[in-house]
Design a protein around this motif. Structure first.
Motif, mmCIF file in Angstrom:
data_model
loop_
_atom_site.group_PDB
_atom_site.id
_atom_site.type_symbol
_atom_site.label_atom_id
_atom_site.label_comp_id
_atom_site.label_asym_id
_atom_site.label_seq_id
_atom_site.Cartn_x
_atom_site.Cartn_y
_atom_site.Cartn_z
ATOM 1 N N VAL A 173 0.835 -1.200 0.000
ATOM 2 C CA VAL A 173 0.000 0.000 0.000
ATOM 3 C C VAL A 173 0.870 1.251 0.000
ATOM 4 O O VAL A 173 0.677 2.170 -0.807
ATOM 5 N N VAL A 225 2.562 1.642 -3.479
ATOM 6 C CA VAL A 225 1.671 2.126 -4.541
ATOM 7 C C VAL A 225 1.352 3.613 -4.333
ATOM 8 O O VAL A 225 1.410 4.420 -5.272
ATOM 9 N N ALA A 226 1.061 3.984 -3.076
ATOM 10 C CA ALA A 226 0.744 5.383 -2.780
ATOM 11 C C ALA A 226 1.931 6.282 -3.125
ATOM 12 O O ALA A 226 1.768 7.327 -3.768
ATOM 13 N N ALA A 227 3.132 5.864 -2.718
ATOM 14 C CA ALA A 227 4.316 6.681 -2.982
ATOM 15 C C ALA A 227 4.613 6.747 -4.474
ATOM 16 O O ALA A 227 5.037 7.786 -4.998
ATOM 17 N N ALA A 234 2.104 9.180 -6.031
ATOM 18 C CA ALA A 234 2.395 10.533 -5.559
ATOM 19 C C ALA A 234 3.663 11.082 -6.195
ATOM 20 O O ALA A 234 3.714 12.240 -6.615
ATOM 21 N N PHE A 269 9.887 13.234 -0.063
ATOM 22 C CA PHE A 269 8.656 13.784 0.508
ATOM 23 C C PHE A 269 7.485 12.826 0.261
ATOM 24 O O PHE A 269 6.713 12.532 1.180
ATOM 25 N N ALA A 270 7.379 12.317 -0.959
ATOM 26 C CA ALA A 270 6.277 11.398 -1.289
ATOM 27 C C ALA A 270 6.369 10.119 -0.462
ATOM 28 O O ALA A 270 5.365 9.637 0.070
ATOM 29 N N ALA A 319 5.422 10.931 3.144
ATOM 30 C CA ALA A 319 3.987 11.204 3.249
ATOM 31 C C ALA A 319 3.213 9.884 3.209
ATOM 32 O O ALA A 319 2.287 9.667 4.001
ATOM 33 N N ALA A 320 3.622 8.982 2.316
ATOM 34 C CA ALA A 320 2.945 7.687 2.216
ATOM 35 C C ALA A 320 3.118 6.896 3.510
ATOM 36 O O ALA A 320 2.154 6.345 4.044
ATOM 37 N N THR A 322 0.935 8.372 6.383
ATOM 38 C CA THR A 322 -0.506 8.109 6.284
ATOM 39 C C THR A 322 -0.814 6.628 6.505
ATOM 40 O O THR A 322 -1.785 6.305 7.176
ATOM 41 N N VAL A 323 0.017 5.741 5.965
ATOM 42 C CA VAL A 323 -0.255 4.315 6.183
ATOM 43 C C VAL A 323 -0.163 3.983 7.670
ATOM 44 O O VAL A 323 -1.027 3.295 8.221
#
Lengths: 384, 77
Positions: free
Chosen positions: A145, A148-150, A153, A256-257, A260-261, A264-265
């Motif tokens: 997860v 994929v998010a990173a 982003a 940063f990405a 951030a990922a 949040t996870v």
């Protein structure tokens, strides 16, 4: 203090030692990408991370109520098994640090406890369905997860800023990284220091030094917070190098990405009651960020070694924990002392081995590899 | 053993959405700031729209960070 037996004292010291290795093993999670991109100077990064870990330890009131979160039958766990489990976890943490591999400290602790309880109380003391639910599933899902998010982003961040001036973009994302990395550190302090506090508190309760349902005394909170903070400040530079440089070459928008990922996870799963490994989430985020930038090189060899370390962590720590538990079970206080001495000797050996090719604040970004063997030139006197 | 696939899916969806959202908004802020800086150094003029865009985006990101701290610190709940 009549209740503090030799064994209980040893368990407390060992738990703090584990907390310390947990700190320096996990500095990389929050700070590796910030150090790699130059958003923070190495020494500043570990200082911020260490302080936020201590702050986090004091902030969180939700101290772990069970030692293992239900993975082993807590009613069957004795201080001797906790001690044996901690020894397994510490030694595995040190070995993976020597190899520069980011492995999960929580899995090492779970593994050590599983091994110790299995040997000490039989296999019915281990809840294997919980192992799947709490360890295996999050271990597969959370890095995916975060990755994929990173990835998404990172791709979008480069797309949006494609036509802006590069220096300006880099500078802004570096500033953003300081905030995102600090959040990861704070979240880490509120989670991981609690585990050690829980272990010490439950040991004291089982020894009769504290009443049932007692919260951790202030000295436990303070010592656990300081142990993890000090460990974080010393910095596991070998792991920082692997995560910041080894997996992929990180630029500030990617850092940063990735952070951030990870944040949040970690926060969404904590909110919904999932136990997960900060290490695995952050590694997944970094890999995703590497894949999201065109032309970025992802070193799959390093990533593969890391995944193997994840797979081996639990069984390896369990093996050491099991061996330690059988010695303690049959040897009593003498066995405990022997295991403690043996663990100290192995830990000392690993530290000495790390000196042969040290990684520290000044050379952490120089290369992307962590090697244990000395260079050819340095080998000559040893061979002679 | 039962796995809560709904919760797992929720974590995946929320995490991805929030991450992409924050990073894109931040990137838009970075873009605005870059426009403003370029206008100032190259033309000697100013780019008010760029500055406003940057300010708005960074404030939005700061709000998300504040919410994150709120989630981390149990005393706030």
């Amino acid at each position: 203090m009549d209740h503090i037996t030799f064994l209980v004292a040893v368990v407390i010291v060992t738990a703090l030692a584990f907390d310390f290795t947990n700190g320096f093993h996990d500095t990389a999670n929050a700070m590796a990408t910030s150090i790699a991109t130059g958003a923070l100077k190495p020494r500043t990064a570990v200082l911020i991370s260490g302080v936020l870990n201590v702050v986090g330890a004091f902030l969180s009131t939700e101290v772990a109520k069970t030692i293992s979160g239900g993975i082993v039958d807590d009613a069957l766990v004795s201080p001797a098994m906790i001690f044996a489990g901690l020894v397994g976890a510490i030694l595995w943490n040190l070995l993976t640090w020597l190899l520069g591999l980011p492995s999960s400290s929580s899995h090492a602790l779970f593994g050590g406890l599983i091994g110790a309880v299995w040997v000490g109380a039989g296999s019915n003391g281990v809840h294997f369905d919980k192992v799947v639910e709490k360890v295996l599933v999050p271990a597969v899902a959370s890095p995916l997860v975060a990755g994929v998010a990173a990835l998404l982003a990172t791709y979008l961040a480069y797309k949006v800023t494609a036509r802006a001036r590069k220096e300006s973009v880099t500078k802004s994302f570096k500033a953003g990284q300081i905030a995102s990395a600090s959040l990861v550190s704070l979240a880490h302090g509120t989670n991981d220091a609690q585990k050690t506090m829980g272990v010490i508190t439950l040991t004291l309760i089982s020894a009769g030094a504290l009443g049932h349902d007692a919260g951790p005394p202030l000295w436990v909170i303070a010592s656990a917070g300081l142990a993890i903070g000090l460990g974080t400040y010393l910095g596991g530079w070998r792991i920082i190098r692997t995560m910041g440089k080894g997996l992929t070459d990180i630029q500030s928008p990617q850092g940063f990405a990735a952070e951030a990922a990870s944040t949040t996870v970690i926060l969404t799963s904590a909110h919904l009651g999932f136990a997960l490994s900060t290490t695995q989430v952050c590694s997944g985020g970094i890999l995703g960020a590497g894949l999201g930038r065109r032309l970025a090189e992802v070193r799959w060899g390093t990533a593969g070694r890391m995944v193997i370390a994840w797979l081996v962590t639990l069984p390896a720590a369990a093996l050491v924990g099991g061996v330690a538990a059988s010695v303690v079970k049959h040897g009593g206080d003498l066995g405990t002392a022997l295991i403690a001495l043996a663990a100290l000797a192995v830990a000392g050996g690993i530290v000495v081995a790390s000196r042969r090719n040290p990684v520290h604040a000044h050379n952490v970004n120089d290369t992307h590899q962590v090697t244990v063997r000395t260079t050819a030139a340095a080998d000559i006197p040893a061979a002679a | 053993m039962q796995l809560d696939w709904t919760a797992l899916g929720e974590v995946a969806a929320v995490s991805t959405g929030v991450t992409v959202g924050v990073v894109v908004v931040f990137a838009l802020g970075v873009l605005g700031l870059a426009r403003f800086e370029e206008a100032r150094t190259d033309v000697g003029g100013t780019h008010a729209l760029g500055l406003a865009q940057a300010a708005l985006c960074f404030v939005a990101c700061a709000a998300v960070v504040a919410y994150g701290i709120y989630l981390i610190v149990p005393q706030f709940h």
